[in-house]
Design a protein around this motif. Structure first.
Motif, PDB file in Angstrom:
ATOM      1  N   PRO A 197       0.843  -1.201   0.000  1.00 57.85           N
ATOM      2  CA  PRO A 197       0.000   0.000   0.000  1.00 57.85           C
ATOM      3  C   PRO A 197       0.880   1.254   0.000  1.00 57.85           C
ATOM      4  N   ARG A 208      -0.679  -0.997  -4.550  1.00 65.05           N
ATOM      5  CA  ARG A 208      -1.993  -0.937  -3.905  1.00 65.05           C
ATOM      6  C   ARG A 208      -2.153   0.475  -3.360  1.00 65.05           C
ATOM      7  N   ASN A 209      -3.213   1.148  -3.783  1.00 60.03           N
ATOM      8  CA  ASN A 209      -3.455   2.527  -3.378  1.00 60.03           C
ATOM      9  C   ASN A 209      -3.828   2.558  -1.898  1.00 60.03           C
ATOM     10  N   ALA A 210      -3.075   3.311  -1.099  1.00 53.64           N
ATOM     11  CA  ALA A 210      -3.294   3.381   0.347  1.00 53.64           C
ATOM     12  C   ALA A 210      -4.636   4.039   0.685  1.00 53.64           C
ATOM     13  N   GLU A 211      -5.156   4.879  -0.207  1.00 49.88           N
ATOM     14  CA  GLU A 211      -6.422   5.563   0.054  1.00 49.88           C
ATOM     15  C   GLU A 211      -7.625   4.684  -0.267  1.00 49.88           C
ATOM     16  N   THR A 212      -7.546   3.917  -1.366  1.00 49.92           N
ATOM     17  CA  THR A 212      -8.708   3.142  -1.828  1.00 49.92           C
ATOM     18  C   THR A 212      -8.551   1.643  -1.621  1.00 49.92           C
ATOM     19  N   ASP A 213      -7.353   1.175  -1.310  1.00 52.91           N
ATOM     20  CA  ASP A 213      -7.023  -0.247  -1.152  1.00 52.91           C
ATOM     21  C   ASP A 213      -7.240  -1.041  -2.452  1.00 52.91           C
ATOM     22  N   GLU A 214      -7.216  -0.343  -3.592  1.00 54.55           N
ATOM     23  CA  GLU A 214      -7.351  -0.966  -4.911  1.00 54.55           C
ATOM     24  C   GLU A 214      -5.965  -1.081  -5.560  1.00 54.55           C
TER      25      GLU A 214
END
Length: 176
Positions: free
Chosen positions: A130, A151-157
């Motif tokens: 993330p 992995r985007n730390a804001e969206t977890d995507e």
């Protein structure tokens, strides 16, 4: 085929339209008459650019070419699309979904795929950590790559950052 022709920073002349109907008309043997072909001409300084997009259910065939002469760009883009269609024929055609966009005689035609077959010769596994997109860009630069999966730390995507022209960056996010 249904042609949608437009221009950015250029007037689309009758000569350019005729060239499109003549040159891209060669592709009509592959597609049904109701298939849409989006053609965009653009000019930036001395660059003559053509973009051709053929949207289909589940797939998009797209090519663009740049040269000093728009007619040369048209010739080159036609060759690219022809190669894409024949090369990926068996991957593009799902008899139940995408066959509606192609003519029956093209679907049934046998083609030798051996030399054009896509071969994955290397597979890589890594931990997807993330992080924020800006941090992913820094990591990509440190690795010397053109793109970076994280992995985007804001969206977890799972997202991808990539280098663009002009020393800028792009972010690819999934859409559900």
């Amino acid at each position: 085929m249904n042609y949608i022709i437009s221009g950015k920073n250029i007037d689309v002349t009758d000569g350019l339209k005729e060239a499109i109907y003549d040159k891209l008309g060669r592709l009509e043997k592959y597609f049904n008459e109701d298939t849409k072909m989006i053609v965009t001409f653009s000019v930036e300084k001395e660059r003559q650019k053509i973009e051709v997009t053929i949207p289909m259910k589940g797939h998009i065939i797209r090519a663009e070419q740049v040269s000093d002469d728009m007619y040369v760009s048209i010739d080159m883009v036609v060759e690219i699309i022809e190669r894409q269609v024949t090369r990926y024929k068996k991957k593009l055609i799902d008899k139940e979904q995408d066959a509606a966009f192609f003519q029956d005689n093209f679907i049934d035609e046998e083609v030798d795929y051996d030399e054009d077959e896509i071969q994955i010769i290397r597979s890589k596994r890594f931990a997807v950590k993330p992080m924020y997109p800006e941090d992913a860009c820094v990591q990509m630069e440190l690795l010397g790559h053109n793109f970076f999966v994280f992995r985007n730390a804001e969206t977890d995507e799972v997202n991808v950052v990539y280098k663009r022209k002009g020393n800028t960056y792009g972010l690819i996010e999934p859409e559900f």
